[in-house]
Design an enzyme around this catalytic site. Structure first.
Site, mmCIF file in Angstrom:
data_model
loop_
_atom_site.group_PDB
_atom_site.id
_atom_site.type_symbol
_atom_site.label_atom_id
_atom_site.label_comp_id
_atom_site.label_asym_id
_atom_site.label_seq_id
_atom_site.Cartn_x
_atom_site.Cartn_y
_atom_site.Cartn_z
ATOM 1 N N HIS A 283 0.841 -1.212 0.000
ATOM 2 C CA HIS A 283 0.000 0.000 0.000
ATOM 3 C C HIS A 283 0.874 1.260 0.000
ATOM 4 O O HIS A 283 0.572 2.243 0.683
ATOM 5 C CB HIS A 283 -0.945 0.001 1.203
ATOM 6 C CG HIS A 283 -2.065 -0.989 1.100
ATOM 7 N ND1 HIS A 283 -3.208 -0.749 0.368
ATOM 8 C CD2 HIS A 283 -2.205 -2.230 1.637
ATOM 9 C CE1 HIS A 283 -4.013 -1.806 0.462
ATOM 10 N NE2 HIS A 283 -3.424 -2.721 1.214
ATOM 11 N N ASP A 346 -0.923 -5.075 5.933
ATOM 12 C CA ASP A 346 -1.936 -5.889 5.258
ATOM 13 C C ASP A 346 -1.676 -5.947 3.757
ATOM 14 O O ASP A 346 -1.060 -5.051 3.186
ATOM 15 C CB ASP A 346 -3.333 -5.332 5.521
ATOM 16 C CG ASP A 346 -3.516 -3.923 4.984
ATOM 17 O OD1 ASP A 346 -2.589 -3.097 5.154
ATOM 18 O OD2 ASP A 346 -4.562 -3.637 4.384
ATOM 19 N N GLU A 347 -2.168 -6.977 3.128
ATOM 20 C CA GLU A 347 -2.195 -7.107 1.663
ATOM 21 C C GLU A 347 -0.846 -6.796 1.006
ATOM 22 O O GLU A 347 -0.784 -6.187 -0.060
ATOM 23 C CB GLU A 347 -3.299 -6.220 1.079
ATOM 24 C CG GLU A 347 -4.685 -6.655 1.551
ATOM 25 C CD GLU A 347 -5.803 -5.735 1.102
ATOM 26 O OE1 GLU A 347 -6.903 -6.235 0.829
ATOM 27 O OE2 GLU A 347 -5.585 -4.499 1.054
ATOM 28 N N ALA A 348 0.239 -7.257 1.653
ATOM 29 C CA ALA A 348 1.578 -7.048 1.094
ATOM 30 C C ALA A 348 1.879 -8.183 0.110
ATOM 31 O O ALA A 348 2.878 -8.901 0.234
ATOM 32 C CB ALA A 348 2.609 -6.984 2.215
ATOM 33 N N HIS A 349 1.017 -8.333 -0.890
ATOM 34 C CA HIS A 349 1.108 -9.463 -1.814
ATOM 35 C C HIS A 349 2.347 -9.409 -2.695
ATOM 36 O O HIS A 349 2.767 -10.440 -3.234
ATOM 37 C CB HIS A 349 -0.148 -9.532 -2.689
ATOM 38 C CG HIS A 349 -1.432 -9.566 -1.925
ATOM 39 N ND1 HIS A 349 -1.594 -10.307 -0.771
ATOM 40 C CD2 HIS A 349 -2.635 -8.944 -2.140
ATOM 41 C CE1 HIS A 349 -2.828 -10.150 -0.306
ATOM 42 N NE2 HIS A 349 -3.474 -9.314 -1.112
#
Length: 539
Positions: A283, A346-349
């Site tokens: 993000h 979060d969401e550190a894909h």
């Protein structure tokens, strides 16, 4: 830098009321004696709000006796402390416009509305409210308790008390005693100012709405792919360039340090602790676009105005990344008197797992170095949470058992949990398929679903002692003005607030929906929009 919007009020009600403070000097001089005597008989044709009809539901209610009536001669009496006087002035600002009464704040006389700080079984946030024909007395062990008691008093008065023009009254407070303390110490509301930017006045307006329900934490999501919203002197392009747009390509904006200090000050005046969040290592497109050196390949990506997630990452292997983190954390910590700093996670894909673990190992000590306690989204538990760190759970009922157990194991090992299940507490989820705003990736979240869960028993294997509380996040991919925030937060936010404050024994949907319906005239008086859920028997 402030960006102005049209089509809705952005000036908080209490700001407009400051002029009423001028009444106190003349009125206080004239009314230092005893208040005029009241009749013990109730006013014909009026019924006070019952003591048990407030939100959040109090711990203990003992109704009895005649009501107190606020009149032209009522004074707000405070003890000698500066803190009690500040709460008294806040209460006066709420009551003066609608009642038309001077309501001087004084430490002299008898009767009236009395605010006192005294030792008692109230903790740092609890209070006792006693009402009878001679007056109302609010007692608390700390200023926050007095402030929360004032919110109960507001709800015990007719909804018309929230108007900013004079109303006919009468202003009755039912007789009896309320004794109240919170179940959890963390009762938060998160506002995403990154996907769409919200001005200082818009944030203040939201603050004034959420404190009515005893929310005590304001989590500000200050950075994301679409915008960086806080000035950092050592990395100035973060705000001036990284904050120059938003979802849909609008002009964006950012808070100067003076703006941020004003939000912190205003929140503190309402006993609300600001928790800043800088989301990382994912993000982070707004930061990567602002400084090419933060990218592994040294090439800055373009600014982003869409709504996809998981495509950006800081470069974990470059030392400049940690210089950047150190500078940002140092400057934000210096601006923030609260205890916490949220580092996202979060969401550190786009960050390999081993890099994510290494990044968190480097970054958490930086937060501690500047005197703050780490908070991360629950993906922090896949690394090694620092001692004392908090993890914010945003999973769903259908989140895998393996992921839930990882969070539970961290909780059993000392990591405190803030519960924000997306299919219960995310205020940006659509109510149903016809909701014009919001998203639905976590499902539709009607009012009953948002309310009908127990934080103390929600996650299998997590002892209630590990649960610090609840938080209602409001993400703003589809929300761009105050009217949008209100429509999505209300009527769901009061229910999350009640889950955080009230004992589990008070939890009852049928009772709650009646109390919730009774809030509608108050929101109307405050000029707030809200969703008229068919699950609630609105008046």
């Amino acid at each position: 830098m402030r960006r102005q919007r049209r089509h809705h009020r952005t000036t908080p009600r209490t700001t407009r009321l400051l002029g009423s403070l001028l009444l106190v000097v003349a009125a206080g001089a004239a009314m230092v004696g005893a208040a005029p005597a009241q009749s013990d008989r109730p006013v014909r044709g009026t019924t006070p709000v019952p003591l048990d009809q407030v939100i959040p539901a109090p711990v203990s209610v003992a109704p009895g006796g005649s009501p107190y009536r606020i009149t032209q001669g009522t004074r707000i009496r405070v003890d000698g402390s500066r803190e009690a006087r500040q709460v008294g002035e806040y209460l006066a600002q709420v009551l003066r416009p609608s009642t038309g009464y001077p309501l001087p704040v004084t430490d002299l006389g008898k009767g009236g509305i009395r605010l006192r700080i005294a030792e008692g079984p109230y903790g740092s946030e609890g209070y006792r409210l006693h009402s009878g024909p001679s007056g109302v007395t609010l007692t608390a062990a700390a200023p926050a308790g007095l402030f929360h008691g004032v919110q109960t008093l507001r709800q015990l008065l007719p909804a018309a008390v929230e108007n900013d023009t004079e109303q006919p009254g009468p202003w009755l407070v039912a007789g009896g005693t309320v004794t109240d303390t919170p179940r959890f110490g963390w009762r938060g509301a998160m506002l995403d100012v990154s996907r769409h930017f919200f001005s200082v006045d818009e944030v203040k307006r939201y603050i004034d709405q959420i404190v009515l329900y005893k929310i005590n934490k304001l989590h500000l999501h200050l950075s994301d792919d679409q915008g960086w919203r806080i000035a950092i002197d050592s990395w100035p392009r973060l705000a001036t360039y990284g904050g120059s747009t938003e979802v849909g390509g609008g002009p964006g904006g950012h808070y100067t340090k003076a703006d941020y200090r004003e939000i912190v000050r205003y929140a503190a005046s309402r006993h609300l602790e600001v928790v800043p969040e800088i989301d990382m290592p994912g993000h982070t497109n707004a930061a990567l676009a602002s400084y090419a050196d933060l990218n592994c390949d040294g090439v800055a990506p373009p600014l982003y105005t869409g709504t996809q997630v998981g495509f950006s990452s800081l470069c974990v292997g470059k030392e400049i990344t940690y210089d950047f983190v150190d500078d940002v954390v140092r400057e934000i910590a210096a601006l923030t008197p609260g205890r916490y700093l949220h580092i996202g996670g979060d969401e550190a894909h786009s960050t390999p797992h081993e890099d994510f673990v290494a990044f968190m190992k480097r970054v958490q000590p930086i937060v501690a170095q500047y005197g703050k306690t780490v908070i991360g989204w629950h993906q922090l538990t896949s690394a090694d949470p620092a001692p004392g760190a908090l993890a914010q759970y945003w999973g769903r009922d259908r989140t895998s058992a393996e992921e839930k157990e990882r969070v539970a194991e961290a909780a059993r090992n000392g990591t405190g949990l803030i519960l924000s299940p997306a299919d219960r507490a995310y205020l940006d989820m659509k109510y149903d398929k016809n909701t014009p705003l919001g998203l639905s990736w976590a499902g539709y979240v009607e009012v009953q679903r948002s309310y009908d869960w127990d934080p103390g028993a929600y996650l299998p294997g997590v002892p209630e002692s590990a649960v610090r509380g609840v938080e209602a996040p409001l993400w703003t991919e589809t929300l761009s003005e105050s009217a949008h925030l209100e429509f999505m937060a209300f009527p769901r936010l009061p229910g999350i607030a009640e889950l955080g404050w009230s004992p589990a024994t008070t939890h009852d949907w049928e009772n709650y929906r009646q109390r919730l319906a009774a809030q509608a005239p108050r929101w109307d008086a405050l000029g707030m929009g809200y969703y008229k859920s068919p699950q609630v028997p609105w008046p």
